[in-house]
Design a protein around this motif. Sequence first.
Motif, mmCIF file in Angstrom:
data_model
loop_
_atom_site.group_PDB
_atom_site.id
_atom_site.type_symbol
_atom_site.label_atom_id
_atom_site.label_comp_id
_atom_site.label_asym_id
_atom_site.label_seq_id
_atom_site.Cartn_x
_atom_site.Cartn_y
_atom_site.Cartn_z
ATOM 1 N N PRO A 1 -58.423 -25.719 -23.722
ATOM 2 C CA PRO A 1 -58.593 -25.511 -22.281
ATOM 3 C C PRO A 1 -60.039 -25.147 -21.952
ATOM 4 O O PRO A 1 -60.715 -24.509 -22.756
ATOM 5 C CB PRO A 1 -57.653 -24.346 -21.963
ATOM 6 C CG PRO A 1 -57.271 -23.742 -23.253
ATOM 7 C CD PRO A 1 -57.547 -24.728 -24.343
ATOM 8 N N VAL A 2 -60.502 -25.575 -20.798
ATOM 9 C CA VAL A 2 -61.878 -25.294 -20.370
ATOM 10 C C VAL A 2 -61.837 -24.587 -19.024
ATOM 11 O O VAL A 2 -61.188 -25.055 -18.088
ATOM 12 C CB VAL A 2 -62.704 -26.594 -20.241
ATOM 13 C CG1 VAL A 2 -64.128 -26.289 -19.764
ATOM 14 C CG2 VAL A 2 -62.741 -27.329 -21.575
ATOM 15 N N VAL B 1 -66.277 -32.776 -21.185
ATOM 16 C CA VAL B 1 -66.450 -31.464 -20.554
ATOM 17 C C VAL B 1 -67.758 -31.452 -19.755
ATOM 18 O O VAL B 1 -68.778 -31.967 -20.201
ATOM 19 C CB VAL B 1 -66.483 -30.356 -21.638
ATOM 20 C CG1 VAL B 1 -66.827 -28.999 -21.025
ATOM 21 C CG2 VAL B 1 -65.140 -30.304 -22.369
ATOM 22 N N VAL B 2 -67.708 -30.877 -18.549
ATOM 23 C CA VAL B 2 -68.921 -30.730 -17.725
ATOM 24 C C VAL B 2 -69.572 -29.407 -18.134
ATOM 25 O O VAL B 2 -69.291 -28.351 -17.567
ATOM 26 C CB VAL B 2 -68.569 -30.745 -16.220
ATOM 27 C CG1 VAL B 2 -69.846 -30.649 -15.373
ATOM 28 C CG2 VAL B 2 -67.767 -31.992 -15.862
ATOM 29 N N SER B 3 -70.424 -29.459 -19.157
ATOM 30 C CA SER B 3 -70.908 -28.225 -19.788
ATOM 31 C C SER B 3 -71.723 -27.355 -18.837
ATOM 32 O O SER B 3 -71.762 -26.131 -18.973
ATOM 33 C CB SER B 3 -71.704 -28.545 -21.052
ATOM 34 O OG SER B 3 -72.634 -29.530 -20.794
ATOM 35 N N GLU B 4 -72.356 -27.972 -17.847
ATOM 36 C CA GLU B 4 -73.165 -27.218 -16.882
ATOM 37 C C GLU B 4 -72.351 -26.122 -16.182
ATOM 38 O O GLU B 4 -72.886 -25.074 -15.824
ATOM 39 C CB GLU B 4 -73.692 -28.223 -15.854
ATOM 40 C CG GLU B 4 -74.752 -27.719 -14.947
ATOM 41 C CD GLU B 4 -75.168 -28.810 -13.951
ATOM 42 O OE1 GLU B 4 -74.800 -29.996 -14.122
ATOM 43 O OE2 GLU B 4 -75.859 -28.446 -12.992
ATOM 44 N N TYR B 5 -71.075 -26.362 -15.964
ATOM 45 C CA TYR B 5 -70.244 -25.402 -15.229
ATOM 46 C C TYR B 5 -69.174 -24.751 -16.099
ATOM 47 O O TYR B 5 -68.443 -23.897 -15.622
ATOM 48 C CB TYR B 5 -69.592 -26.094 -14.019
ATOM 49 C CG TYR B 5 -70.616 -26.503 -13.000
ATOM 50 C CD1 TYR B 5 -71.112 -25.593 -12.081
ATOM 51 C CD2 TYR B 5 -71.126 -27.803 -12.981
ATOM 52 C CE1 TYR B 5 -72.088 -25.945 -11.170
ATOM 53 C CE2 TYR B 5 -72.100 -28.171 -12.073
ATOM 54 C CZ TYR B 5 -72.575 -27.243 -11.168
ATOM 55 O OH TYR B 5 -73.552 -27.599 -10.267
ATOM 56 N N ALA B 6 -69.077 -25.153 -17.381
ATOM 57 C CA ALA B 6 -68.060 -24.581 -18.268
ATOM 58 C C ALA B 6 -68.474 -23.168 -18.653
ATOM 59 O O ALA B 6 -69.607 -22.945 -19.095
ATOM 60 C CB ALA B 6 -67.904 -25.450 -19.511
ATOM 61 N N ILE B 7 -67.579 -22.194 -18.462
ATOM 62 C CA ILE B 7 -67.909 -20.817 -18.845
ATOM 63 C C ILE B 7 -67.088 -20.355 -20.034
ATOM 64 O O ILE B 7 -67.393 -19.341 -20.630
ATOM 65 C CB ILE B 7 -67.768 -19.832 -17.662
ATOM 66 C CG1 ILE B 7 -66.366 -19.871 -17.061
ATOM 67 C CG2 ILE B 7 -68.815 -20.117 -16.609
ATOM 68 C CD1 ILE B 7 -66.157 -18.834 -15.969
ATOM 69 N N ALA B 8 -66.029 -21.088 -20.395
ATOM 70 C CA ALA B 8 -65.250 -20.736 -21.587
ATOM 71 C C ALA B 8 -64.501 -21.976 -22.051
ATOM 72 O O ALA B 8 -63.992 -22.749 -21.243
ATOM 73 C CB ALA B 8 -64.265 -19.618 -21.280
ATOM 74 N N ILE B 9 -64.467 -22.155 -23.352
ATOM 75 C CA ILE B 9 -63.681 -23.246 -23.931
ATOM 76 C C ILE B 9 -62.709 -22.615 -24.919
ATOM 77 O O ILE B 9 -63.115 -21.849 -25.786
ATOM 78 C CB ILE B 9 -64.573 -24.287 -24.621
ATOM 79 C CG1 ILE B 9 -65.521 -24.911 -23.589
ATOM 80 C CG2 ILE B 9 -63.718 -25.380 -25.281
ATOM 81 C CD1 ILE B 9 -66.462 -25.969 -24.129
ATOM 82 N N GLY B 10 -61.414 -22.928 -24.739
ATOM 83 C CA GLY B 10 -60.379 -22.309 -25.565
ATOM 84 C C GLY B 10 -59.929 -21.002 -24.927
ATOM 85 O O GLY B 10 -60.560 -20.486 -24.016
ATOM 86 N N SER B 11 -58.803 -20.488 -25.365
ATOM 87 C CA SER B 11 -58.311 -19.202 -24.879
ATOM 88 C C SER B 11 -57.374 -18.647 -25.921
ATOM 89 O O SER B 11 -57.049 -19.312 -26.904
ATOM 90 C CB SER B 11 -57.584 -19.353 -23.537
ATOM 91 O OG SER B 11 -56.468 -20.195 -23.699
ATOM 92 N N GLU B 12 -56.945 -17.394 -25.687
ATOM 93 C CA GLU B 12 -56.036 -16.765 -26.630
ATOM 94 C C GLU B 12 -54.827 -17.661 -26.857
ATOM 95 O O GLU B 12 -54.267 -18.195 -25.910
ATOM 96 C CB GLU B 12 -55.514 -15.416 -26.119
ATOM 97 C CG GLU B 12 -56.572 -14.492 -25.599
ATOM 98 C CD GLU B 12 -56.763 -14.655 -24.112
ATOM 99 O OE1 GLU B 12 -56.492 -13.712 -23.392
ATOM 100 O OE2 GLU B 12 -57.169 -15.737 -23.675
ATOM 101 N N GLY B 13 -54.462 -17.834 -28.100
ATOM 102 C CA GLY B 13 -53.276 -18.616 -28.406
ATOM 103 C C GLY B 13 -53.535 -20.100 -28.506
ATOM 104 O O GLY B 13 -52.630 -20.881 -28.736
ATOM 105 N N ASN B 14 -54.807 -20.535 -28.312
ATOM 106 C CA ASN B 14 -55.125 -21.966 -28.401
ATOM 107 C C ASN B 14 -56.147 -22.226 -29.489
ATOM 108 O O ASN B 14 -56.922 -21.420 -29.839
ATOM 109 C CB ASN B 14 -55.674 -22.489 -27.076
ATOM 110 C CG ASN B 14 -54.598 -22.562 -26.047
ATOM 111 O OD1 ASN B 14 -53.686 -23.350 -26.140
ATOM 112 N ND2 ASN B 14 -54.693 -21.684 -25.068
#
Length: 124
Positions: A87-88, A111-124
């Motif tokens: 997830p992004v 992924v639009v890296s310019e605006y991505a603030i987190a990739i992945g999350s708990e449990g992923n």
Amino acid sequence: MKSVQELRELRERTKAALAVRDREGGPRIVVCMGTCGIAAGARDVLRSLLEELERQGRDDVTITQTGCKGLCEREPMIEVLIPGSAPVTYGSVTPDVVKQIVDDHIIKGQVVSEYAIAIGSEGN
Ligand code: FES
């Protein structure tokens, strides 16, 4: 400032739009609709997401809402979940950024890296 009646109508329209946006198995976009998200423009982001996906003919994408994510300064935020990918979370999202995210991430899988603030999350 909108009147209470205008806000009620907007809520009903948004609820109706979301009711047709609950799909199984495809990409999912979560819009942060905490109070500061709304103050920062999350409703415009939600509206432009619905319009852009409709314009692109993507009726397989689920759109849901969540509340506070605790990152007020990065609002409006959305999370893009594509089956099989991490997830992004995107921050500082505007209607123009929505178009870029739909074009690049939802359609092309980039992924639009310019605006991505987190990739992945708990449990992923
Ligand atoms: S109050 Fe929840 S993100 Fe700002």
